[in-house]
Design a protein around this motif. Sequence first.
Motif, PDB file in Angstrom:
ATOM      1  N   TRP A  35       0.858  -1.185   0.000  1.00  0.00           N
ATOM      2  CA  TRP A  35       0.000   0.000   0.000  1.00  0.00           C
ATOM      3  C   TRP A  35       0.895   1.236   0.000  1.00  0.00           C
ATOM      4  CZ3 TRP A  35      -1.592  -4.507   2.044  1.00  0.00           C
ATOM      5  CH2 TRP A  35      -2.942  -4.863   1.979  1.00  0.00           C
ATOM      6  N   VAL A  36       0.479   2.277  -0.705  1.00  0.00           N
ATOM      7  CA  VAL A  36       1.133   3.581  -0.662  1.00  0.00           C
ATOM      8  C   VAL A  36       0.047   4.633  -0.470  1.00  0.00           C
ATOM      9  CG1 VAL A  36       2.472   5.300  -1.929  1.00  0.00           C
ATOM     10  CG2 VAL A  36       3.076   2.879  -2.128  1.00  0.00           C
ATOM     11  N   GLU A  55       0.715  -2.079   9.006  1.00  0.00           N
ATOM     12  CA  GLU A  55       1.853  -1.345   9.542  1.00  0.00           C
ATOM     13  C   GLU A  55       2.192  -0.254   8.538  1.00  0.00           C
ATOM     14  OE1 GLU A  55       5.326  -3.825   9.816  1.00  0.00           O
ATOM     15  OE2 GLU A  55       5.056  -4.677   7.821  1.00  0.00           O
ATOM     16  N   LEU A  56       2.610   0.914   9.026  1.00  0.00           N
ATOM     17  CA  LEU A  56       2.850   2.065   8.169  1.00  0.00           C
ATOM     18  C   LEU A  56       4.212   2.682   8.467  1.00  0.00           C
ATOM     19  CD1 LEU A  56      -0.641   3.785   8.531  1.00  0.00           C
ATOM     20  CD2 LEU A  56       0.190   2.549   6.521  1.00  0.00           C
ATOM     21  N   ASN A  57       4.900   3.063   7.392  1.00  0.00           N
ATOM     22  CA  ASN A  57       6.133   3.844   7.515  1.00  0.00           C
ATOM     23  C   ASN A  57       5.881   5.179   6.837  1.00  0.00           C
ATOM     24  OD1 ASN A  57       9.435   3.786   6.043  1.00  0.00           O
ATOM     25  ND2 ASN A  57       8.840   4.551   8.045  1.00  0.00           N
ATOM     26  N   GLY A  58       5.842   6.245   7.625  1.00  0.00           N
ATOM     27  CA  GLY A  58       5.585   7.574   7.097  1.00  0.00           C
ATOM     28  C   GLY A  58       6.867   8.369   6.987  1.00  0.00           C
ATOM     29  N   VAL A  59       7.050   9.094   5.866  1.00  0.00           N
ATOM     30  CA  VAL A  59       8.248   9.887   5.609  1.00  0.00           C
ATOM     31  C   VAL A  59       7.833  11.283   5.161  1.00  0.00           C
ATOM     32  CG1 VAL A  59      10.343  10.101   4.231  1.00  0.00           C
ATOM     33  CG2 VAL A  59       9.575   7.857   4.953  1.00  0.00           C
ATOM     34  N   VAL A  60       8.402  12.299   5.782  1.00  0.00           N
ATOM     35  CA  VAL A  60       8.139  13.682   5.392  1.00  0.00           C
ATOM     36  C   VAL A  60       8.922  13.981   4.116  1.00  0.00           C
ATOM     37  CG1 VAL A  60       8.244  16.104   6.069  1.00  0.00           C
ATOM     38  CG2 VAL A  60       7.847  14.349   7.812  1.00  0.00           C
ATOM     39  N   ILE A  61       8.238  14.357   3.035  1.00  0.00           N
ATOM     40  CA  ILE A  61       8.931  14.694   1.794  1.00  0.00           C
ATOM     41  C   ILE A  61       8.898  16.192   1.490  1.00  0.00           C
ATOM     42  CG2 ILE A  61       8.600  12.422   0.762  1.00  0.00           C
ATOM     43  CD1 ILE A  61       6.307  13.722  -0.923  1.00  0.00           C
ATOM     44  N   LYS A  62       8.127  16.934   2.287  1.00  0.00           N
ATOM     45  CA  LYS A  62       8.076  18.384   2.125  1.00  0.00           C
ATOM     46  C   LYS A  62       7.655  18.998   3.443  1.00  0.00           C
ATOM     47  CE  LYS A  62       5.322  22.028  -0.095  1.00  0.00           C
ATOM     48  NZ  LYS A  62       4.136  22.299  -0.942  1.00  0.00           N
ATOM     49  N   GLY A  63       8.321  20.093   3.846  1.00  0.00           N
ATOM     50  CA  GLY A  63       7.939  20.817   5.043  1.00  0.00           C
ATOM     51  C   GLY A  63       8.374  20.125   6.322  1.00  0.00           C
ATOM     52  N   SER A  64       7.700  20.455   7.399  1.00  0.00           N
ATOM     53  CA  SER A  64       7.999  19.863   8.703  1.00  0.00           C
ATOM     54  C   SER A  64       6.698  19.699   9.479  1.00  0.00           C
ATOM     55  CB  SER A  64       8.986  20.726   9.496  1.00  0.00           C
ATOM     56  OG  SER A  64       8.458  22.020   9.711  1.00  0.00           O
ATOM     57  N   VAL A  65       6.710  18.743  10.408  1.00  0.00           N
ATOM     58  CA  VAL A  65       5.507  18.430  11.180  1.00  0.00           C
ATOM     59  C   VAL A  65       5.885  18.189  12.630  1.00  0.00           C
ATOM     60  CG1 VAL A  65       4.451  17.353   9.161  1.00  0.00           C
ATOM     61  CG2 VAL A  65       5.613  15.917  10.839  1.00  0.00           C
ATOM     62  N   PHE A 101       4.721  10.733   2.383  1.00  0.00           N
ATOM     63  CA  PHE A 101       4.390   9.453   1.772  1.00  0.00           C
ATOM     64  C   PHE A 101       4.352   8.397   2.873  1.00  0.00           C
ATOM     65  CE2 PHE A 101       5.991  10.647  -2.639  1.00  0.00           C
ATOM     66  CZ  PHE A 101       4.778  10.425  -3.260  1.00  0.00           C
ATOM     67  N   PHE A 102       3.494   7.398   2.681  1.00  0.00           N
ATOM     68  CA  PHE A 102       3.410   6.270   3.611  1.00  0.00           C
ATOM     69  C   PHE A 102       3.499   4.976   2.823  1.00  0.00           C
ATOM     70  CE2 PHE A 102       0.951   9.756   5.279  1.00  0.00           C
ATOM     71  CZ  PHE A 102       1.310   9.825   6.615  1.00  0.00           C
ATOM     72  N   GLY A 103       4.343   4.068   3.274  1.00  0.00           N
ATOM     73  CA  GLY A 103       4.332   2.707   2.773  1.00  0.00           C
ATOM     74  C   GLY A 103       3.636   1.827   3.790  1.00  0.00           C
ATOM     75  N   LEU A 153       7.541  -4.894   6.178  1.00  0.00           N
ATOM     76  CA  LEU A 153       8.131  -3.741   5.520  1.00  0.00           C
ATOM     77  C   LEU A 153       9.647  -3.653   5.652  1.00  0.00           C
ATOM     78  CD1 LEU A 153       5.689  -0.808   6.394  1.00  0.00           C
ATOM     79  CD2 LEU A 153       5.944  -1.970   4.186  1.00  0.00           C
ATOM     80  N   ILE A 154      10.290  -3.264   4.567  1.00  0.00           N
ATOM     81  CA  ILE A 154      11.637  -2.692   4.551  1.00  0.00           C
ATOM     82  C   ILE A 154      11.524  -1.469   3.651  1.00  0.00           C
ATOM     83  CG2 ILE A 154      14.075  -3.018   4.052  1.00  0.00           C
ATOM     84  CD1 ILE A 154      13.643  -6.018   4.104  1.00  0.00           C
ATOM     85  N   CYS A 155      11.941  -0.293   4.140  1.00  0.00           N
ATOM     86  CA  CYS A 155      11.743   0.948   3.388  1.00  0.00           C
ATOM     87  C   CYS A 155      12.967   1.847   3.513  1.00  0.00           C
ATOM     88  CB  CYS A 155      10.523   1.714   3.903  1.00  0.00           C
ATOM     89  SG  CYS A 155       8.984   0.772   3.965  1.00  0.00           S
TER      90      CYS A 155
END
Length: 257
Positions: A35-36, A55-65, A101-103, A153-155
């Motif tokens: 899933w993406v 299970e989810l792996n979230g990555v910031v690709i723009k900005g900050s949170v 993005f989330f994998g 997952l491996i990301c």
Amino acid sequence: MKDLKHPSSWKYSSSIDEGFFEVVTPENSACKLTWVFRLNLKKGKSYSLSDKKLELNGVVIKGSVSIRHSSGERGLDKFDSFYLPAKDQLTIMAKDDCSLFFGGSLYERRGEYFVREYDLSIPLGGIHQIHGTPPFSREVFMTVSEKDVASRLICGITVGEPGAWTSWPPHQHTLDLEEAYCYFDIPDRSSVLHCCSRQPGKIEFVHPASAGDCVIVPEGYHPTVGIPGVKSCYFWVMAAHSSQSRRYDLAVNDPIY
């Protein structure tokens, strides 16, 4: 009717509108375990994230949170990431206009929440790696490594050299892992070329990929190359077919090359 199994159907575009969006699922793709998702938030907005089965792996690709979890609150800058098991929950709050993005893959009661700072000063090893040799070397940073406790997952994040190949020589891991490449930081009116092939020594289809595009790898070889002056930059998501194949050393190189 669209043939989901043919490489010509393997590119998906993600939305730049505000909100949370499905990009790739087993329902709309040839992937069975991958899933993406993409989340876009305006500054000051928030989103509550949880999934009953993934299970989810979230990555910031723009900005900050800032993320708030039962274990505490902390800030994430560009390329920082987190792992969230199924049935856990966190709140994402946008400090700037941001995108993530989330994998995702099926959670099987293995994996606990963690946060990883993107830090290229980490010595080369399990998390920070250099793959390949010039002119096709690339820098890799694991957001979920095979040593981290997770279910399938491996990301990670890969950044190539300008105008150069990544994932060369071509390799495949069809029997063990599915994969998806989520592209970012590709300049406007530029692209990278994502090659798809289910046969050694043959390029079956080529997708021009821009920022926000996702190309899946349900099977076969999948090298990418930036057009002159452009780096191939992507968040990759691998989902293992079994716990035994949740490994990063199972790639088989194309014997023709």
